[in-house]
Design an enzyme around this catalytic site. Structure first.
Site, PDB file in Angstrom:
ATOM      1  N   HIS A   1      68.176  29.540  69.057  1.00 37.42           N
ATOM      2  CA  HIS A   1      67.516  31.015  69.367  1.00 37.42           C
ATOM      3  C   HIS A   1      66.240  30.424  70.352  1.00 37.42           C
ATOM      4  CE1 HIS A   1      69.716  32.468  66.045  1.00 37.42           C
ATOM      5  NE2 HIS A   1      69.944  33.235  66.497  1.00 37.42           N
TER       6      HIS A   1
ATOM      7  N   ASP B   1      63.389  30.167  67.962  1.00 33.53           N
ATOM      8  CA  ASP B   1      63.092  29.168  67.196  1.00 33.53           C
ATOM      9  C   ASP B   1      62.299  28.148  67.612  1.00 33.53           C
ATOM     10  OD1 ASP B   1      65.416  30.623  65.964  1.00 33.53           O
ATOM     11  OD2 ASP B   1      66.928  29.407  66.417  1.00 33.53           O
TER      12      ASP B   1
ATOM     13  N   ASP C   1      75.838  38.296  53.786  1.00 37.34           N
ATOM     14  CA  ASP C   1      76.054  37.187  54.559  1.00 37.34           C
ATOM     15  C   ASP C   1      75.211  36.069  53.989  1.00 37.34           C
ATOM     16  OD1 ASP C   1      76.697  35.390  56.838  1.00 37.34           O
ATOM     17  OD2 ASP C   1      75.457  36.180  58.080  1.00 37.34           O
TER      18      ASP C   1
ATOM     19  N   ASP D   1      75.466  32.664  54.128  1.00 35.03           N
ATOM     20  CA  ASP D   1      74.993  31.493  54.809  1.00 35.03           C
ATOM     21  C   ASP D   1      74.905  30.171  54.069  1.00 35.03           C
ATOM     22  OD1 ASP D   1      75.297  32.730  57.480  1.00 35.03           O
ATOM     23  OD2 ASP D   1      72.972  33.301  57.392  1.00 35.03           O
TER      24      ASP D   1
HETATM   25  C1  XUL Z   1      73.706  35.739  61.761  1.00 37.20           C
HETATM   26  C2  XUL Z   1      74.113  34.681  62.821  1.00 37.20           C
HETATM   27  C3  XUL Z   1      73.238  34.104  63.767  1.00 37.20           C
HETATM   28  C4  XUL Z   1      74.181  33.987  65.063  1.00 37.20           C
HETATM   29  C5  XUL Z   1      73.143  33.482  66.198  1.00 37.20           C
HETATM   30  O1  XUL Z   1      74.618  36.105  61.022  1.00 37.20           O
HETATM   31  O2  XUL Z   1      75.381  34.217  62.523  1.00 37.20           O
HETATM   32  O3  XUL Z   1      72.356  33.292  63.474  1.00 37.20           O
HETATM   33  O4  XUL Z   1      74.768  32.606  64.885  1.00 37.20           O
HETATM   34  O5  XUL Z   1      72.395  34.466  66.662  1.00 37.20           O
END
Ligand code: XUL
Ligand code: CO
Length: 436
Positions: free
Chosen positions: A99, A102, A305, A307
Site C-alpha cells: 500500500h 506502507d 479475518d 490472516d
Molecule cells: C484486508 C486485506 C488487504 C488487501 C489490500 O483484509 O486483505 O490487506 O489485501 O488492501
C-alpha cells in the site's frame, strides 16, 4: 544495513531436514508441469504485515519490534525498505505487494505524502535492480485515516471521494514507476453500517465511476497490467459491497469493467463469505476473471479475518488444483497477506511463518499435480456429464433444444430412473490416498 543479520539464507534441504531455517518442500528450481516451482508459485511478500505490523490487537500494544530507525519517519521508511529486500533475498521471494502508506509515511498534505512516495520509490527502484525483485501489485490505503471512516469511493461526501481519487492516482503512478503489472482495489470501508443512513445506489454508481476513471488514467499513462478487485464480505464494515466473487462479477458486468478488471482472491475472505477458498477460485476461473491470490487462512472457530499463514495442505492443494486448471498465473501470484501471531514475536518467527507458508504451497502444488496426473477425478467428472455430449443433451448444451421438443422427448421416456451416485466419499478417499 543488516536488519536480519542473525538469520541465514533459506534453501531447500528436503523433507528429512530438521534445520528449521530450510525449505522441506519448496525447491525453487525443480520443475513441475513444465515450469519451475518458482515460476509457478510466484510468491510475494506483503509489505504491510511483514514490514509494518507489530502484532497489535484491540486489547494490546505492539508485541513485535518493527522499528527501523528512530531518526524520523522518512529514515524509518528507508531502513524499512533495506530490511524488506534483505528479507525477500534471504527467502528467495521474487515479488512484493504494497500500500502507498506502507512504503512511505503520510504527510500533513497530499502533496507532502506524494513527495515522500517519490523519494522512497526511487530507493525501492534501485533496490529492485540491485536484488532482482519485482512488484506484484500496488494499492492505496484508503481505509486507515479517519477521513475514510464512511468509505472512500463510496463516501457520502464528495471531498472525501476527490481526496481518495487523488491518492489512488498517485499510488497507481508509483505502481507503474516500480514496474508492477497489477493494481488492487480492496474496498476496506466501501460498504455500510446501517441502511438507515445509506444511499446504496449512489454509492455503487460512484464506486464504478472511480474505478472507470482509474482504469482510463492507467491506460493513458501506459499501464498494461490488470486491475484487481479483492472481495471481502465484512470487516471493517458490517456489509462490504465487494462481498464475494459473484457479487463483484455482477458489479463489473453492470458497469462495463470486465476485461480490465480481474479478481484477487483471499482465502480468509472466502471463508468469511461462507464459501471455501476453492469455490471462489472456481467462480473466477469459470468467468475468466482469475487474477491473483492473497494466501492466508482463517480459523473455523473465529469469525474474523485472522490472516494466518496458510499451513493446511488440503486447502493449498485444492487451491493449486484450481490455479493449474485456470492455466496458472499471468500477472498475478501468491501474496502472503498473512501475519505471524501476536505471540510469535521474534524475527525468527517471521521467517518460520514464511517458510511454513511457502512449503505448504509447494506441497500443495505437488499434490495438485498428482491429482491431475492420476486422472481419476477428471475422468469421473467428465463421465458424470457425458449425457450432454450427444443426443438431446448436446442440443441442450448447444442451446438449440426447445421446451416443446424436451416435452416430446420426456413423454417418450416413461419414467426417469437414471440417477447415478455422485461417489463423494470415494472421490475424497482418492484425494487422501494421493496426498498421504
Ligand atoms: C484486508 C486485506 C488487504 C488487501 C489490500 O483484509 O486483505 O490487506 O489485501 O488492501
Ligand atoms: Co488481502
Amino acid at each position: 544495513m543488516n536488519f536480519f543479520k542473525e538469520i541465514p539464507e533459506i534453501h531447500y534441504e528436503g523433507p528429512e531436514s530438521d534445520n528449521p531455517f530450510s525449505f522441506r518442500y519448496y525447491d525453487a528450481n525443480a520443475k513441475i508441469l513444465g515450469k519451475t516451482q518458482r515460476e509457478y508459485l510466484k510468491f510475494a511478500m506483503s509489505y504491510w504485515h511483514t514490514m509494518c505490523a507489530g502484532g497489535t490487537d484491540m486489547f494490546g500494544e505492539a508485541s513485535i519490534e518493527k522499528t527501523y530507525s528512530r531518526e524520523g519517519a522518512m529514515q524509518n521508511a528507508k531502513n524499512k525498505a533495506y530490511a524488506a529486500f534483505e528479507f525477500m533475498n534471504k527467502l528467495g521471494i521474487d515479488y512484493y505487494c504494497f500500500h502507498d502508506r506502507d512504503i512511505a509515511p503520510e504527510g500533513d498534505t497530499l502533496q507532502e505524502s506524494n513527495r515522500n512516495l517519490d523519494e522512497i520509490s526511487d530507493l525501492l527502484l534501485s533496490l529492485q535492480k540491485e536484488y532482482g525483485k519485482k512488484v506484484l501489485w500496488g494499492t492505496a490505503n484508503c481505509f486507515y485515516n479517519k477521513r475514510y471512516m464512511h468509505g472512500a469511493g463510496t463516501a457520502p461526501n464528495a471531498d472525501v471521494f476527490a481526496f481518495a481519487a487523488a491518492q489512488i492516482k498517485k499510488a497507481l503512478e508509483i505502481t507503474v514507476k516500480l514496474g508492477g503489472n497489477a493494481y488492487v482495489f480492496w474496498g476496506g470501508r466501501e460498504g455500510y453500517e446501517t441502511l438507515l443512513n445509506t444511499n446504496t445506489a449512489l454509492e455503487l454508481d460512484n464506486m464504478a465511476k472511480l474505478l472507470t476513471m482509474v482504469r482510463d488514467y492507467g491506460r493513458k499513462i501506459g499501464f498494461k497490467g490488470d486491475f484487481y478487485i479483492e472481495p471481502k464480505p465484512k470487516e471493517p464494515t458490517k456489509h462490504q459491497y465487494d462481498f464475494d466473487a459473484s457479487t463483484v462479477l455482477a458489479f463489473l458486468r453492470k458497469y462495463n469493467l470486465l476485461g480490465d478488471f480481474k479478481l484477487n482472491i483471499e482465502a480468509n475472505h472466502a471463508t468469511l463469505a461462507g464459501h471455501t477458498f476453492q469455490h471462489e477460485l472456481r467462480v473466477c476461473a469459470d468467468n475468466g476473471v482469475f487474477g491473483s491470490i492473497d494466501a492466508n487462512r482463517g480459523d473455523t472457530l473465529l469469525g474474523w479475518d485472522t490472516d494466518q499463514f496458510p499451513t493446511d495442505i488440503y486447502d493449498t492443494t485444492m487451491c493449486m488444483y484450481e490455479v493449474i486448471k485456470a492455466g496458472g498465473f499471468t500477472n498475478g501470484g501468491l501474496n502472503f497477506d498473512a501475519k505471524s501471531r501476536r505471540g510469535s514475536n521474534t524475527k525468527e518467527d517471521l521467517f518460520f511463518s514464511y517458510i511454513a507458508g511457502m512449503d505448504a504451497f509447494a506441497l500443495g502444488l505437488r499434490c495438485a499435480e498428482k491429482i491431475i496426473n492420476d486422472g481419476r477425478i477428471d475422468s469421473f467428472v467428465a463421465k458424470r456429464y457425458e449425457s450432454y455430449e450427444s443426443g438431446i443433451g448436446k442440443k441442450i448444451k448447444d442451446g438449440t433444444a426447445t421446451l416443446e421438443e424436451l416435452e416430446k422427448y420426456a413423454f417418450s421416456l416413461g419414467d426417469v430412473t437414471t440417477n447415478t451416485s455422485g461417489r463423494q466419499e470415494y472421490l475424497e478417499s482418492i484425494v487422501n490416498s494421493l496426498l498421504f
